[in-house]
Write an enzyme that holds these catalytic residues in place. Structure first.
Site, mmCIF file in Angstrom:
data_model
loop_
_atom_site.group_PDB
_atom_site.id
_atom_site.type_symbol
_atom_site.label_atom_id
_atom_site.label_comp_id
_atom_site.label_asym_id
_atom_site.label_seq_id
_atom_site.Cartn_x
_atom_site.Cartn_y
_atom_site.Cartn_z
ATOM 1 N N VAL A 1 0.732 -1.160 0.148
ATOM 2 C CA VAL A 1 0.025 0.097 -0.238
ATOM 3 C C VAL A 1 0.888 1.168 0.010
ATOM 4 O O VAL A 1 0.452 2.413 -0.100
ATOM 5 C CB VAL A 1 -0.766 0.001 1.193
ATOM 6 C CG1 VAL A 1 -2.037 -0.927 1.109
ATOM 7 C CG2 VAL A 1 -0.180 -0.165 2.483
ATOM 8 N N HIS B 1 -4.368 -4.062 -2.882
ATOM 9 C CA HIS B 1 -4.795 -4.151 -1.543
ATOM 10 C C HIS B 1 -5.031 -2.513 -1.341
ATOM 11 O O HIS B 1 -5.058 -2.287 -0.139
ATOM 12 C CB HIS B 1 -3.675 -4.793 -0.336
ATOM 13 C CG HIS B 1 -3.728 -6.220 -0.624
ATOM 14 N ND1 HIS B 1 -2.910 -6.874 -0.011
ATOM 15 C CD2 HIS B 1 -4.697 -7.108 -1.162
ATOM 16 C CE1 HIS B 1 -3.244 -8.443 -0.474
ATOM 17 N NE2 HIS B 1 -4.337 -8.323 -0.936
ATOM 18 N N CYS C 1 -14.717 7.711 0.822
ATOM 19 C CA CYS C 1 -15.870 8.005 1.562
ATOM 20 C C CYS C 1 -16.651 6.856 1.631
ATOM 21 O O CYS C 1 -17.272 6.176 0.689
ATOM 22 C CB CYS C 1 -16.411 9.140 0.938
ATOM 23 S SG CYS C 1 -17.971 9.511 2.057
ATOM 24 N N LEU D 1 8.015 -19.825 -14.061
ATOM 25 C CA LEU D 1 7.682 -18.904 -12.623
ATOM 26 C C LEU D 1 9.040 -18.750 -11.882
ATOM 27 O O LEU D 1 9.912 -19.655 -11.751
ATOM 28 C CB LEU D 1 6.729 -19.985 -11.816
ATOM 29 C CG LEU D 1 5.315 -19.533 -11.767
ATOM 30 C CD1 LEU D 1 4.728 -19.693 -13.110
ATOM 31 C CD2 LEU D 1 4.801 -20.707 -10.844
HETATM 32 N N1 APR Z 1 13.606 -8.916 -0.194
HETATM 33 C C1 APR Z 1 12.678 -9.932 -0.524
HETATM 34 N N2 APR Z 1 11.718 -10.574 0.273
HETATM 35 C C2 APR Z 1 11.953 -10.475 1.811
HETATM 36 C C3 APR Z 1 12.734 -9.556 2.171
HETATM 37 C C4 APR Z 1 13.655 -8.876 1.275
HETATM 38 N N3 APR Z 1 14.729 -7.876 1.897
HETATM 39 N N4 APR Z 1 12.771 -9.577 3.487
HETATM 40 C C5 APR Z 1 11.712 -10.303 3.618
HETATM 41 N N5 APR Z 1 11.100 -10.844 2.761
HETATM 42 C C6 APR Z 1 10.053 -11.881 2.528
HETATM 43 C C7 APR Z 1 9.678 -12.766 3.706
HETATM 44 O O1 APR Z 1 10.663 -13.909 3.420
HETATM 45 C C8 APR Z 1 8.322 -13.003 3.451
HETATM 46 O O2 APR Z 1 8.242 -14.253 2.511
HETATM 47 O O3 APR Z 1 8.828 -11.003 2.257
HETATM 48 C C9 APR Z 1 7.686 -11.895 2.876
HETATM 49 C C10 APR Z 1 6.783 -11.051 3.382
HETATM 50 O O4 APR Z 1 5.719 -11.661 3.941
HETATM 51 P P1 APR Z 1 4.579 -10.840 4.531
HETATM 52 O O5 APR Z 1 4.818 -10.097 5.696
HETATM 53 O O6 APR Z 1 3.507 -12.062 4.872
HETATM 54 O O7 APR Z 1 3.968 -9.948 3.649
HETATM 55 P P2 APR Z 1 2.808 -10.231 2.191
HETATM 56 O O8 APR Z 1 3.241 -11.412 1.574
HETATM 57 O O9 APR Z 1 2.859 -8.918 1.196
HETATM 58 O O10 APR Z 1 1.604 -10.335 2.784
HETATM 59 C C11 APR Z 1 0.483 -10.203 1.950
HETATM 60 O O11 APR Z 1 -0.866 -9.820 3.828
HETATM 61 O O12 APR Z 1 -1.548 -8.702 5.934
HETATM 62 C C12 APR Z 1 -1.767 -8.856 4.438
HETATM 63 O O13 APR Z 1 -2.793 -7.089 3.085
HETATM 64 C C13 APR Z 1 -1.544 -7.400 3.923
HETATM 65 O O14 APR Z 1 -0.726 -7.134 1.569
HETATM 66 C C14 APR Z 1 -0.527 -8.094 2.665
HETATM 67 C C15 APR Z 1 -0.654 -9.169 2.536
#
Ligand code: APR
Length: 233
Positions: free
Chosen positions: A91, A107, A115, A198
């Site tokens: 976001v 997201h 609103c 992939l």
């Molecule tokens: N570079 C690449 N990946 C990284 C790094 C980095 N420097 N640091 C951490 N990661 C990886 C972690 O290993 C993990 O797999 O990024 C991922 C982050 O995971 P989440 O915190 O779960 O984030 P995300 O996958 O974006 O979550 C999805 O969940 O809570 C909701 O809406 C929110 O958009 C979010 C969604």
């Protein structure tokens, strides 16, 4: 023939810019569960708290900058000959600030408010609260962050599904693959009839073997490596 690419980014793409990821941080903010801050029920229960959480995150955007991963994705977009779509779950606005243009925020965006009364969406840089009036319908108290919360329908799903159906290359960058529907995009791309390849960029690669190529590195190193593997200079 030109190939089509879909990139999916998650919190890990912005981690090295200083924005903490959700699950790595234990999912807590000031001892509040993330689910209470990012759900319609949580907002109905305590709108002041939820506005404070998002005000803090919106203000944080002024203190952070795009990293080499964001910048490499903008270079990829400029040099890719076929169809290109960047889908971000983030976001923040770091992709735009790095130069990405063909992207969708599934997201929502911190820098927008919506609103709940008239559904108008407004660009927003400052703090918001329960006393904020809608610039369109003037109603006070109906403004909410334009963020897709738990239980709500992500944005741009039609465009994303269409791109996945035509993708020859799919890359997941910095996402834990636990939040649907984004968690299902890799499998959806793999199922299309184009033999989609992939890629994954994540210091902790997924446990499953759906990805053809795993680049086990943080985004600032892994995305430039992805460009090399895709033949982009
Ligand atoms: N570079 C690449 N990946 C990284 C790094 C980095 N420097 N640091 C951490 N990661 C990886 C972690 O290993 C993990 O797999 O990024 C991922 C982050 O995971 P989440 O915190 O779960 O984030 P995300 O996958 O974006 O979550 C999805 O969940 O809570 C909701 O809406 C929110 O958009 C979010 C969604």
């Amino acid at each position: 023939m030109a190939q089509n690419i879909v990139i999916l980014t998650g919190a890990g793409a912005s981690a090295e810019s200083g924005i903490s990821t959700f699950r790595d941080a234990g999912g807590l903010w000031e001892r509040h569960r993330f689910e209470d801050l990012a759900s319609p029920e949580g907002f109905a229960r305590d709108p002041v708290l939820v506005h404070r959480f998002y005000n803090q995150r919106r203000a944080q955007l002024r203190a952070v900058s795009p990293n080499a991963g964001h910048e490499a994705l903008a270079v990829l977009e400029q040099n890719w000959r076929g169809g290109f779509l960047l889908v971000t779950q983030n976001v923040d606005d770091l992709h735009e600030r790095a130069g990405s243009r063909r992207l969708v925020h599934m997201h929502g965006e911190l820098r927008k408010l919506r609103c709940a009364a008239c559904n108008a969406v407004h660009e927003w840089q400052d703090d918001a609260g329960t006393d904020t009036a809608c610039p369109a319908c003037t109603r006070v108290g109906a403004m909410r962050p334009d963020i897709v919360w738990f239980g709500e329908m992500p944005y741009h799903m039609g465009e994303i599904s269409a791109a996945l159906a035509q993708a020859d290359v799919f890359c997941a960058i910095g996402t834990s693959g636990v939040v649907y529907p984004a968690a299902g995009f890799a499998a959806e791309a793999k199922r299309n009839r184009r033999g989609c390849i992939l890629y994954e960029v994540n210091p902790q690669p997924a446990a499953h073997d759906l990805f053809d190529h795993a680049i086990a590195a943080p985004a600032t190193l892994g995305v430039p490596e992805l460009l090399r593997q895709l033949g982009i200079k």
